[in-house]
Design a protein around this motif. Structure first.
Motif, PDB file in Angstrom:
ATOM      1  N   ARG A  60       0.841  -1.201   0.000  1.00 51.93           N
ATOM      2  CA  ARG A  60       0.000   0.000   0.000  1.00 51.93           C
ATOM      3  C   ARG A  60       0.878   1.254   0.000  1.00 51.93           C
ATOM      4  N   ASN A  61       1.936   1.233   0.788  1.00 53.28           N
ATOM      5  CA  ASN A  61       2.803   2.405   0.894  1.00 53.28           C
ATOM      6  C   ASN A  61       3.638   2.626  -0.371  1.00 53.28           C
ATOM      7  N   ILE A  62       4.110   1.545  -0.982  1.00 51.46           N
ATOM      8  CA  ILE A  62       4.917   1.723  -2.194  1.00 51.46           C
ATOM      9  C   ILE A  62       4.046   2.211  -3.343  1.00 51.46           C
ATOM     10  N   ARG A  63       2.779   1.824  -3.323  1.00 53.79           N
ATOM     11  CA  ARG A  63       1.869   2.341  -4.354  1.00 53.79           C
ATOM     12  C   ARG A  63       1.645   3.846  -4.178  1.00 53.79           C
ATOM     13  N   ARG A  64       1.624   4.315  -2.957  1.00 50.38           N
ATOM     14  CA  ARG A  64       1.517   5.760  -2.725  1.00 50.38           C
ATOM     15  C   ARG A  64       2.712   6.486  -3.333  1.00 50.38           C
ATOM     16  N   TRP A  65       3.878   5.905  -3.172  1.00 48.26           N
ATOM     17  CA  TRP A  65       5.090   6.485  -3.740  1.00 48.26           C
ATOM     18  C   TRP A  65       5.020   6.460  -5.268  1.00 48.26           C
ATOM     19  N   PHE A  66       4.547   5.366  -5.840  1.00 47.33           N
ATOM     20  CA  PHE A  66       4.413   5.267  -7.291  1.00 47.33           C
ATOM     21  C   PHE A  66       3.410   6.290  -7.827  1.00 47.33           C
ATOM     22  N   ASP A  67       2.313   6.499  -7.083  1.00 48.65           N
ATOM     23  CA  ASP A  67       1.318   7.502  -7.505  1.00 48.65           C
ATOM     24  C   ASP A  67       1.947   8.888  -7.533  1.00 48.65           C
ATOM     25  N   TYR A  72      13.991   0.539  -1.710  1.00 49.08           N
ATOM     26  CA  TYR A  72      15.247   0.957  -2.325  1.00 49.08           C
ATOM     27  C   TYR A  72      16.438   0.175  -1.752  1.00 49.08           C
ATOM     28  N   ASP A  73      16.402  -0.103  -0.456  1.00 49.63           N
ATOM     29  CA  ASP A  73      17.476  -0.902   0.144  1.00 49.63           C
ATOM     30  C   ASP A  73      17.559  -2.276  -0.524  1.00 49.63           C
ATOM     31  N   TYR A  74      16.394  -2.860  -0.762  1.00 48.84           N
ATOM     32  CA  TYR A  74      16.358  -4.192  -1.368  1.00 48.84           C
ATOM     33  C   TYR A  74      16.917  -4.151  -2.790  1.00 48.84           C
ATOM     34  N   LEU A  75      16.525  -3.121  -3.555  1.00 54.82           N
ATOM     35  CA  LEU A  75      17.043  -2.988  -4.916  1.00 54.82           C
ATOM     36  C   LEU A  75      18.554  -2.772  -4.912  1.00 54.82           C
ATOM     37  N   HIS A  76      19.027  -1.978  -3.942  1.00 54.19           N
ATOM     38  CA  HIS A  76      20.464  -1.717  -3.840  1.00 54.19           C
ATOM     39  C   HIS A  76      21.225  -2.993  -3.495  1.00 54.19           C
ATOM     40  N   GLU A  77      20.702  -3.761  -2.545  1.00 55.53           N
ATOM     41  CA  GLU A  77      21.369  -5.000  -2.138  1.00 55.53           C
ATOM     42  C   GLU A  77      21.415  -6.003  -3.292  1.00 55.53           C
ATOM     43  N   ALA A  78      20.414  -5.926  -4.180  1.00 54.94           N
ATOM     44  CA  ALA A  78      20.383  -6.813  -5.346  1.00 54.94           C
ATOM     45  C   ALA A  78      21.162  -6.233  -6.525  1.00 54.94           C
ATOM     46  N   ASP A 103      10.813   9.330 -12.614  1.00 51.45           N
ATOM     47  CA  ASP A 103      11.198   7.926 -12.687  1.00 51.45           C
ATOM     48  C   ASP A 103      11.641   7.512 -11.284  1.00 51.45           C
ATOM     49  N   PRO A 104      10.956   6.576 -10.635  1.00 54.20           N
ATOM     50  CA  PRO A 104      11.311   6.232  -9.251  1.00 54.20           C
ATOM     51  C   PRO A 104      12.743   5.740  -9.095  1.00 54.20           C
ATOM     52  N   LEU A 105      13.329   5.219 -10.166  1.00 56.26           N
ATOM     53  CA  LEU A 105      14.707   4.744 -10.081  1.00 56.26           C
ATOM     54  C   LEU A 105      15.721   5.881 -10.136  1.00 56.26           C
ATOM     55  N   GLU A 106      15.217   7.099 -10.386  1.00 56.13           N
ATOM     56  CA  GLU A 106      16.085   8.277 -10.413  1.00 56.13           C
ATOM     57  C   GLU A 106      15.831   9.180  -9.214  1.00 56.13           C
TER      58      GLU A 106
END
Length: 322
Positions: free
Chosen positions: A45-52, A100-106, A60-63
């Protein structure tokens, strides 16, 4: 998973306001599924708020960088239907940062630049949940035992589990009959705590009795022997798992019948358990183990929230001014 991010696809594409690389989508699914059901639902629910926010901002959320996170924090507060509490804002920002932490660790992104986003300061021992007094807790038990209707026995069992054992409502809803057991002569219940951590709790005699009466009646209605009864520990009349929202409504109704004026939730009963245990002489470490908290500081919040009203020094000031 029930939410759209990982389940609902349209023409082979996930239902999102913009495109994300396939690797990031796969990592997002993995990130969400690394948590239990309740945390997963909140994080999605929270990540969708960020995407909105990103979609409305053309970002671009990756930027994303720290300033974007700061603006998002204000955007979230200003667009909410009602002003969110500082703790809620902090939880939303923490969810996004965890992604973002998860994406960074991956190694999908170079760094989590969202990490330094300003977050509301939350007092370390702050909780807006207030525990019941001993008298209120006793009144709640009496009201639960005196409840009417075909599900009255389930009501008595639920309230005693929440109040006398201090388990989370989600742990009760998810528990199965097979999770009941015996250990060293004690009746036990195995629950899955946060972090998918198994926890064995000893059941008081009164709680055991309420459960036995409820399960015996349920077995009779289903036409089976008690030893052959299977399924959720607490079930609907059709035998299906119980819904957390229904449990919340039931606790509120019983509280009203008990004459308790303050807002009562299943979580308030967990706070009550911790506070009454401390008042009865249990150590903070013992309560921490009971509640399955990873850090004793979390347990201290539960007890502190009860003490702050009883120990409020306003009465002392008023007395010296008379």
């Amino acid at each position: 998973m029930t939410a759209e991010l990982a389940i609902v696809e349209q023409d082979g594409r996930l239902s999102l306001p913009f495109d994300l690389p396939p690797l990031v989508l796969d990592l997002t699914r993995a990130w969400l599924w690394s948590y239990g059901a309740n945390t997963r639902e909140a994080y999605e629910r929270n990540i969708r708020r960020w995407f909105d926010f990103c979609a409305q901002s053309g970002l671009d959320p990756l930027e994303a960088r720290k300033p974007h996170g700061d603006v998002f924090s204000r955007w979230f507060v200003e667009t909410a239907r009602r002003p969110p509490k500082p703790k809620t804002v902090a939880q939303v920002l923490s969810s996004v940062s965890s992604w973002y932490d998860y994406l960074h660790e991956a190694e999908a992104i170079e760094a989590n630049r969202f990490k330094k986003t300003k977050r509301p300061k939350i007092p370390r021992k702050h909780s807006e949940t207030i525990a019941l007094t001993k008298a209120e807790a006793q009144a709640l038990l009496r009201a639960a035992d005196a409840d009417r209707g075909r599900e009255r026995l389930r009501t008595a069992a639920l309230v005693r589990l929440l109040l006398q054992v201090g388990v989370r409502v989600s742990e009760v809803v998810d528990a199965q009959i097979d999770d009941l057991g015996f250990a060293r002569g004690y009746r036990t219940l195995r629950v899955t705590a946060k972090g998918k951590k198994p926890l064995i709790r000893r059941l008081p005699v009164e709680t055991t009795h309420a459960l036995d009466v409820y399960l015996s009646e349920r077995a009779r209605l289903e036409g089976v022997e008690l030893r052959d009864l299977r399924g959720p520990l607490l079930a609907t009349s059709s035998g299906r798992p119980w819904d957390r929202s229904k449990a919340f409504e039931l606790v509120q109704r019983i509280a009203r019948q008990a004459g308790i004026e303050s807002k009562v939730s299943p979580h308030a009963l967990r706070h009550t358990y911790a506070s009454l245990a401390e008042e009865a002489g249990a150590t903070m470490r013992e309560i921490q183990l009971d509640l399955g908290h990873a850090d004793v500081s979390t347990t201290e919040i539960y007890v502190h929230s009860r003490d702050r009203l009883e120990k409020d020094t306003s009465q002392l000031v008023a007395s010296v001014l008379e």
